[in-house]
Design an enzyme around this catalytic site. Structure first.
Site, mmCIF file in Angstrom:
data_model
loop_
_atom_site.group_PDB
_atom_site.id
_atom_site.type_symbol
_atom_site.label_atom_id
_atom_site.label_comp_id
_atom_site.label_asym_id
_atom_site.label_seq_id
_atom_site.Cartn_x
_atom_site.Cartn_y
_atom_site.Cartn_z
ATOM 1 N N ASP A 92 0.568 -1.254 0.151
ATOM 2 C CA ASP A 92 -0.037 0.182 0.074
ATOM 3 C C ASP A 92 1.123 0.934 -0.204
ATOM 4 O O ASP A 92 1.639 1.522 0.426
ATOM 5 C CB ASP A 92 -0.371 0.402 1.042
ATOM 6 C CG ASP A 92 -0.103 -0.036 2.200
ATOM 7 O OD1 ASP A 92 0.862 -0.140 2.396
ATOM 8 O OD2 ASP A 92 -1.082 -0.339 3.330
ATOM 9 N N SER A 93 -0.111 2.326 -0.297
ATOM 10 C CA SER A 93 1.371 3.953 -0.215
ATOM 11 C C SER A 93 1.851 4.674 0.463
ATOM 12 O O SER A 93 2.839 4.647 1.044
ATOM 13 C CB SER A 93 0.369 4.727 -1.768
ATOM 14 O OG SER A 93 -0.804 5.087 -0.391
ATOM 15 N N GLY A 95 -0.287 5.628 2.505
ATOM 16 C CA GLY A 95 -1.473 7.240 2.625
ATOM 17 C C GLY A 95 -2.443 6.622 4.440
ATOM 18 O O GLY A 95 -2.658 7.723 5.192
ATOM 19 N N ASP A 270 -8.363 -6.727 1.419
ATOM 20 C CA ASP A 270 -7.009 -6.998 1.847
ATOM 21 C C ASP A 270 -7.848 -7.048 3.366
ATOM 22 O O ASP A 270 -8.267 -5.604 3.326
ATOM 23 C CB ASP A 270 -5.676 -6.975 1.809
ATOM 24 C CG ASP A 270 -5.925 -5.429 2.620
ATOM 25 O OD1 ASP A 270 -5.103 -4.439 3.882
ATOM 26 O OD2 ASP A 270 -6.405 -3.869 2.035
ATOM 27 N N CYS A 308 -13.582 -26.805 7.806
ATOM 28 C CA CYS A 308 -12.401 -26.896 7.493
ATOM 29 C C CYS A 308 -11.400 -26.975 7.067
ATOM 30 O O CYS A 308 -11.201 -28.313 7.809
ATOM 31 C CB CYS A 308 -11.947 -25.480 8.494
ATOM 32 S SG CYS A 308 -10.753 -24.288 8.158
ATOM 33 N N CYS A 310 -7.903 -26.634 7.751
ATOM 34 C CA CYS A 310 -6.582 -26.612 8.291
ATOM 35 C C CYS A 310 -5.977 -27.407 9.352
ATOM 36 O O CYS A 310 -6.490 -28.215 9.508
ATOM 37 C CB CYS A 310 -6.858 -24.922 8.756
ATOM 38 S SG CYS A 310 -7.527 -24.474 10.209
ATOM 39 N N CYS A 313 -7.772 -28.167 12.090
ATOM 40 C CA CYS A 313 -9.490 -28.787 12.082
ATOM 41 C C CYS A 313 -8.813 -29.852 11.917
ATOM 42 O O CYS A 313 -9.806 -30.530 11.726
ATOM 43 C CB CYS A 313 -10.293 -27.498 11.135
ATOM 44 S SG CYS A 313 -10.539 -25.879 11.973
ATOM 45 N N HIS A 340 -5.966 -20.555 11.325
ATOM 46 C CA HIS A 340 -7.418 -20.978 10.544
ATOM 47 C C HIS A 340 -7.790 -20.286 10.165
ATOM 48 O O HIS A 340 -8.451 -19.919 9.015
ATOM 49 C CB HIS A 340 -8.391 -21.808 12.279
ATOM 50 C CG HIS A 340 -8.993 -21.484 11.938
ATOM 51 N ND1 HIS A 340 -10.326 -22.634 11.777
ATOM 52 C CD2 HIS A 340 -10.806 -20.126 12.238
ATOM 53 C CE1 HIS A 340 -11.232 -21.994 11.050
ATOM 54 N NE2 HIS A 340 -11.614 -21.083 11.776
#
Length: 378
Positions: A92-93, A95, A270, A308, A310, A313, A340
């Site tokens: 990201d910039s 800002g 994001d 899930c 992961c 899990c 997770h």
């Protein structure tokens, strides 16, 4: 391998699924980018982030320029080598952090003068400096420098910030193009501003397209306006941007935010929420968020989410064990919860891509949201 390309593979209503192709790899869209603020997705190793299905992560210009500094990272071989991540990185910039974290901020046409939240040292962030920092980091997707306004705000304030952001976008474009080899290998995204005003958003989109960018972000949302107002803006904002370029909604968000935004034509997201929540005892599940600090999980032998994939899990780790870790302040609790949550977000994005490809997005969204909201636990 092209420097940057974006291909839409299927659509369903306004939603799209496709692929961004860059030298360091492909990014399947809709995509969620885990946030690696200070060259780390907090509590996880890069191989664990990659195993979740993430194609790209986000790095933070503001934090990295202050510590360890962009110049040091460049000296050490760039951000990818520094943190051991081989896939694309979007930076990201700076800002948002300049506006939200810094003390004694002073804005001018040149840029933003601010005091570091670490040691009070003074810095000046300009479009040119932002492009330089992102070049030193070796970012694959560079964000133009813009001015953010928290909502609600007077229309004249929002318009002035939008107009300045467009002037800064042009300066960002010029500075980026002067970046030599980095500019030849990376992409630059412009950021649409305009608050909740459709006409200001349209004017911003027009300015950005006149300048020309590889992708376009929808900025200035998730800053206090609430989901209903955000969705009302997304009913028109994505369509104001080029159809053949990725659309990135910055800083969003909750799972239900993402589903609604995908339905409205957004391709990239994001948010710090999955990692921050993981460190604070909250797990995202298909049945809503769970607060693992709650005593009702003390003897619950179920996994966080039975569907899930992961490692926790699928590996027999129970809610009771994670409850114990969280209540005891053990770092393993934050690690397992964060892993997770990142998996949950990546599985959600994969499900959205599949639903769009099957022209089943409306039905999928209805089922997902009904279940997610019906039994949400605090």
């Amino acid at each position: 391998m092209p420097r940057f390309s974006f291909h839409i593979h299927a659509t369903d209503g306004r939603a799209r699924t496709g692929e961004i192709t860059m030298a360091r790899g492909s990014i399947r869209t809709p995509a969620f980018m885990p946030v690696g603020t200070a060259a780390t997705v907090k509590a996880l190793r890069t191989r664990e982030v990659e195993a979740s299905g993430a194609d790209i992560i986000l790095g933070n210009t503001y934090h990295l320029m202050l510590r360890p500094t962009a110049e040091r990272i460049e000296k050490l071989g760039g951000l990818h080598k520094f943190m051991g991540w081989t896939k694309p990185i979007l930076t990201d910039s700076g800002g948002y952090q300049v506006m939200s974290l810094s003390a004694l901020t002073k804005r001018s046409e040149d840029g933003v003068s601010f005091a570091s939240h670490l040691d009070g040292s003074r810095h000046l962030m300009t479009p040119e400096r932002s492009m330089e920092i992102q070049r030193l980091l070796g970012s694959d997707i560079v964000m133009a420098f813009d001015e953010l306004v928290a909502l609600p705000a007077p229309r004249e304030t929002v318009e002035a910030a939008m107009q300045r952001s467009m002037r800064w976008a042009r300066r960002s474009r010029t500075a980026f193009d002067q970046g030599g080899e980095h500019a030849e290998k990376s992409a630059l995204f412009g950021i649409q501003q305009g608050g909740l005003d459709e006409r200001l958003r349209a004017a911003s989109a027009s300015h950005l397209q006149d300048i020309g960018f590889d992708g376009y972000a929808i900025g200035g949302l998730a800053v206090g306006e609430g989901q209903q107002a955000m969705f009302a803006c997304l009913d028109y904002a994505p369509a104001q941007l080029p159809e053949n370029a990725p659309r990135y909604l910055m800083g969003v968000g909750k799972p239900d935010d993402i589903v609604g935004a995908v339905q409205r034509g957004v391709d990239m997201f994001d948010c710090v929420l999955p990692t921050r929540s993981g460190r604070n005892g909250q797990a995202f599940t298909r049945d809503g968020p769970l607060n693992l600090r709650n005593a009702r999980f003390a003897e619950d032998l179920a996994p966080l989410d039975a569907a899930c994939g992961c490692p926790s899990c699928t590996g027999g780790v129970s809610r009771a064990y994670i409850h114990h870790l969280v209540k005891s302040g053990e770092m393993l609790g934050a690690m397992l919860m964060t892993e997770h949550n990142i998996w949950f977000y990546q599985e959600l994005m994969a499900a959205l891509r599949s639903a769009i490809a099957a022209h089943d997005l409306t039905a999928f969204a209805t089922r997902f949201l009904a279940r997610y909201k019906a039994r949400a636990a605090s």
